[in-house]
Design a protein around this motif. Structure first.
Motif, PDB file in Angstrom:
ATOM      1  N   UNK A 170     -32.332  -4.372  19.408  1.00  0.00           N
ATOM      2  CA  UNK A 170     -31.993  -3.942  20.764  1.00  0.00           C
ATOM      3  C   UNK A 170     -30.572  -3.394  20.760  1.00  0.00           C
ATOM      4  N   UNK A 171     -30.408  -2.171  21.263  1.00  0.00           N
ATOM      5  CA  UNK A 171     -29.077  -1.546  21.224  1.00  0.00           C
ATOM      6  C   UNK A 171     -28.602  -1.062  22.593  1.00  0.00           C
ATOM      7  N   UNK A 197     -35.264  -0.951  31.376  1.00  0.00           N
ATOM      8  CA  UNK A 197     -35.992  -0.886  30.115  1.00  0.00           C
ATOM      9  C   UNK A 197     -35.036  -1.132  28.957  1.00  0.00           C
ATOM     10  N   UNK A 198     -35.568  -1.533  27.818  1.00  0.00           N
ATOM     11  CA  UNK A 198     -34.729  -1.871  26.665  1.00  0.00           C
ATOM     12  C   UNK A 198     -34.740  -0.734  25.648  1.00  0.00           C
ATOM     13  N   UNK A 199     -33.563  -0.426  25.116  1.00  0.00           N
ATOM     14  CA  UNK A 199     -33.433   0.612  24.089  1.00  0.00           C
ATOM     15  C   UNK A 199     -33.345  -0.064  22.720  1.00  0.00           C
ATOM     16  N   UNK A 200     -34.204   0.389  21.795  1.00  0.00           N
ATOM     17  CA  UNK A 200     -34.231  -0.158  20.435  1.00  0.00           C
ATOM     18  C   UNK A 200     -33.882   0.922  19.422  1.00  0.00           C
ATOM     19  N   UNK A 201     -33.177   0.517  18.377  1.00  0.00           N
ATOM     20  CA  UNK A 201     -32.853   1.424  17.285  1.00  0.00           C
ATOM     21  C   UNK A 201     -33.505   0.920  16.005  1.00  0.00           C
ATOM     22  N   UNK A 258     -31.327   4.477  12.571  1.00  0.00           N
ATOM     23  CA  UNK A 258     -32.109   5.518  13.220  1.00  0.00           C
ATOM     24  C   UNK A 258     -31.341   6.275  14.290  1.00  0.00           C
ATOM     25  N   UNK A 259     -32.005   7.279  14.836  1.00  0.00           N
ATOM     26  CA  UNK A 259     -31.432   8.091  15.899  1.00  0.00           C
ATOM     27  C   UNK A 259     -31.269   7.264  17.167  1.00  0.00           C
ATOM     28  N   UNK A 260     -30.518   7.798  18.112  1.00  0.00           N
ATOM     29  CA  UNK A 260     -30.375   7.121  19.402  1.00  0.00           C
ATOM     30  C   UNK A 260     -31.742   7.040  20.071  1.00  0.00           C
ATOM     31  N   UNK A 261     -32.010   5.946  20.780  1.00  0.00           N
ATOM     32  CA  UNK A 261     -33.303   5.833  21.461  1.00  0.00           C
ATOM     33  C   UNK A 261     -33.527   6.989  22.429  1.00  0.00           C
ATOM     34  N   UNK A 262     -34.758   7.453  22.506  1.00  0.00           N
ATOM     35  CA  UNK A 262     -35.083   8.565  23.386  1.00  0.00           C
ATOM     36  C   UNK A 262     -35.053   8.124  24.846  1.00  0.00           C
ATOM     37  N   UNK A 312     -37.354   3.997  21.814  1.00  0.00           N
ATOM     38  CA  UNK A 312     -37.060   3.712  20.417  1.00  0.00           C
ATOM     39  C   UNK A 312     -36.382   4.895  19.728  1.00  0.00           C
ATOM     40  N   UNK A 313     -35.446   4.564  18.845  1.00  0.00           N
ATOM     41  CA  UNK A 313     -34.868   5.559  17.951  1.00  0.00           C
ATOM     42  C   UNK A 313     -35.478   5.366  16.576  1.00  0.00           C
TER      43      UNK A 313
END
Length: 198
Positions: free
Chosen positions: A128-129, A136-140, A163-167, A177-178
Motif C-alpha cells: 500500500x503506497x 480507495x487504496x493505492x498499491x505499488x 512498479x509504476x505509480x498506481x493508476x 495498482x502500479x
C-alpha cells in the motif's frame, strides 16, 4: 507384353511422384512447426516438465545464502522460480517455475538439476503506497530479484524493482495498482549475465 510394361512404368512413375511430394510436404510441415513460436514454446514446456528441475522447485525455494555480490559462474546454467501469487494471504509462501526461464537464451537454460549452477528467485508483492480521494487504496508492485551461485552458496546479486505509480481509478473502484512490466524483469536478469538490450 508391351502394354503391361507401359502400365507398370506409369504406375511406378505415379507412385514415385506421390512419394516425393508427400515427403516434401512433411518436411515443409516440420519446418513450419519448427518456426512456429507456439509450437516451440510447447516443446520447451514439455522438455521442462520431463526434467528433474520441476520436481525440485520446493527444495530450491528454501535455499538461502550470504550476500556476496560478484560474477556469475561461467558458463552459467540458470533456472528461475517465482512465488505463487495465487496462494492465500497468511498461508505459507509457495514457489513455482517461472515462465521467464523459457525466455532465456538456449545457452543459459539449465536442462537438469545437476547442470543448474545459478538459481534466480523472483518474489512479487504489492504494498500500500497511498489512498485516493474516494478512500480507495493505492498499491505499488515490487519484484525482488535474487540471483544465487548454487555451488558457492552465496547471493551474487539482489535488487528490487519498483512498479509504476498506481493508476487513477473511478469513484466506484476500491483500489488501484502500479505494475512492473514483465519484459523489464527479464531484461534485468539478462543484463546481469551480460546480455545487453539491443
Amino acid at each position: 507384353m508391351i502394354k503391361n510394361n507401359k502400365h507398370r512404368c506409369t504406375f511406378f512413375f505415379t507412385m514415385t511422384m506421390l512419394f516425393i511430394f508427400s515427403g516434401c510436404g512433411s518436411s515443409n510441415d516440420e519446418a513450419a512447426s519448427s518456426s512456429d513460436p507456439e509450437a516451440i514454446r510447447e516443446s520447451q514446456i514439455s522438455e521442462l516438465e520431463s526434467s528433474d528441475l520441476i520436481g525440485n522447485v520446493e527444495a530450491y525455494a528454501v535455499i538461502q545464502g550470504l550476500l556476496a555480490e560478484g560474477q556469475a559462474p561461467i558458463p552459467a546454467k540458470i533456472f528461475i522460480i517465482e512465488n505463487d501469487e495465487s496462494v492465500e494471504e497468511g498461508a505459507r509462501e509457495k514457489y513455482v517455475y517461472s515462465p521467464h526461464y523459457l525466455d532465456l537464451p538456449e545457452e543459459l537454460q539449465a536442462k537438469s538439476d545437476s547442470e543448474m549452477n545459478v538459481l534466480v528467485k523472483l518474489r512479487r508483492y504489492y504494498m500500500e503506497t497511498g489512498t485516493y480521494s474516494n478512500e480507495g487504496i493505492a498499491y505499488t508492485r515490487y519484484v525482488q530479484i535474487t540471483i544465487m551461485d548454487r555451488a558457492a552458496g552465496t547471493i551474487i546479486h539482489e535488487e528490487t524493482m519498483i512498479g509504476s505509480a498506481p493508476f487513477s481509478i473511478s469513484e466506484d473502484q476500491s483500489a488501484g495498482y502500479g505494475y512492473v512490466p514483465e519484459y523489464q524483469v527479464l531484461e534485468k536478469i539478462l543484463a546481469y549475465f551480460g546480455y545487453a538490450e539491443e
